[in-house]
Design a protein around this motif. Sequence first.
Motif, PDB file in Angstrom:
ATOM      1  N   PRO A  41       0.840  -1.205   0.000  1.00  7.29           N
ATOM      2  CA  PRO A  41       0.000   0.000   0.000  1.00  7.29           C
ATOM      3  C   PRO A  41       0.872   1.252   0.000  1.00  7.29           C
ATOM      4  N   ALA A  42       0.333   2.381  -0.513  1.00  2.99           N
ATOM      5  CA  ALA A  42       1.091   3.628  -0.557  1.00  2.99           C
ATOM      6  C   ALA A  42       1.603   3.957   0.838  1.00  2.99           C
ATOM      7  N   ALA A  43       2.894   4.260   0.913  1.00  7.03           N
ATOM      8  CA  ALA A  43       3.503   4.490   2.217  1.00  7.03           C
ATOM      9  C   ALA A  43       2.942   5.760   2.849  1.00  7.03           C
ATOM     10  N   GLU A  44       2.722   5.705   4.145  1.00  7.10           N
ATOM     11  CA  GLU A  44       2.307   6.895   4.880  1.00  7.10           C
ATOM     12  C   GLU A  44       3.503   7.843   4.927  1.00  7.10           C
ATOM     13  N   PRO A  45       3.247   9.175   4.846  1.00  8.02           N
ATOM     14  CA  PRO A  45       4.379  10.099   4.924  1.00  8.02           C
ATOM     15  C   PRO A  45       5.134   9.919   6.240  1.00  8.02           C
ATOM     16  N   GLY A  46       6.449  10.083   6.200  1.00  4.64           N
ATOM     17  CA  GLY A  46       7.270   9.946   7.404  1.00  4.64           C
ATOM     18  C   GLY A  46       7.053  11.122   8.340  1.00  4.64           C
ATOM     19  N   PRO A  47       7.631  11.040   9.555  1.00  4.31           N
ATOM     20  CA  PRO A  47       7.404  12.044  10.596  1.00  4.31           C
ATOM     21  C   PRO A  47       7.730  13.480  10.149  1.00  4.31           C
TER      22      PRO A  47
ATOM     23  N   PRO B 275      -4.922  17.700  14.317  1.00  2.00           N
ATOM     24  CA  PRO B 275      -4.154  18.113  15.500  1.00  2.00           C
ATOM     25  C   PRO B 275      -3.881  19.615  15.495  1.00  2.00           C
ATOM     26  N   LEU B 276      -4.464  20.344  16.418  1.00  5.53           N
ATOM     27  CA  LEU B 276      -4.289  21.802  16.474  1.00  5.53           C
ATOM     28  C   LEU B 276      -3.553  22.226  17.737  1.00  5.53           C
ATOM     29  N   GLU B 277      -3.616  21.383  18.749  1.00  3.46           N
ATOM     30  CA  GLU B 277      -3.147  21.816  20.059  1.00  3.46           C
ATOM     31  C   GLU B 277      -1.672  21.561  20.289  1.00  3.46           C
ATOM     32  N   SER B 278      -1.103  20.624  19.559  1.00  3.89           N
ATOM     33  CA  SER B 278       0.296  20.319  19.824  1.00  3.89           C
ATOM     34  C   SER B 278       0.985  20.057  18.508  1.00  3.89           C
ATOM     35  N   GLY B 279       2.272  19.880  18.539  1.00  2.94           N
ATOM     36  CA  GLY B 279       2.992  19.585  17.310  1.00  2.94           C
ATOM     37  C   GLY B 279       3.980  20.676  16.989  1.00  2.94           C
ATOM     38  N   PRO B 280       4.722  20.454  15.917  1.00  5.15           N
ATOM     39  CA  PRO B 280       5.907  21.224  15.607  1.00  5.15           C
ATOM     40  C   PRO B 280       5.679  22.724  15.446  1.00  5.15           C
ATOM     41  N   SER B 281       4.517  23.153  14.922  1.00  2.94           N
ATOM     42  CA  SER B 281       4.412  24.583  14.611  1.00  2.94           C
ATOM     43  C   SER B 281       3.660  25.340  15.694  1.00  2.94           C
TER      44      SER B 281
END
Length: 114
Positions: free
Chosen positions: A21-27, A107-113
């Motif tokens: 299956p199409a690979a999920e994008p990496g982190p 995801p709006l509350e956390s993460g890189p940006s």
Amino acid sequence: MSRRPLLLFVLSLAWLPAWAPAAEPGPERQAQLIRMVRQDCGSCHGIRLTGGLGPALSRERMLDIPFDSLLATIYNGRPGTPMPGWKSMISEADATWIAHQLQAGFPLESGPSR
Ligand code: HEC
């Protein structure tokens, strides 16, 4: 003794990637996509995706849209409306990932940006 079975086995291995299956994008790509959705999609759909020029991209609404239509909307846009297609910027795997995230509640509350 014939070597053909071994040859066939090796040939069959060469086809395996085509079946995967199409690979999920990496982190890293996921982090880029999250930023893109917040900034670029957010410019029309609201910085918290609660609506603006474009409608709110709430989890409830996203689950109401059949997955294939959701994917097509993101990938191809909605002709005749301001909703642009994103296929020049993202792969189909990226669009699939975004569609899944939207249906899970983006995801709006956390993460890189943050
Ligand atoms: C230039 C403004 C603009 C940008 C940028 C934009 N959209 Fe849209 N989007 C719209 C408008 C306007 C609509 C409503 C189209 C219609 O009338 O059917 C829409 C519709 C949608 C819908 C269907 C919503 C529904 O309730 O039927 C989805 C899903 C969507 N956009 C996702 C995205 C995503 C994901 C991005 C970023 C990759 C994005 N949009 C970027 C303007 C935009």
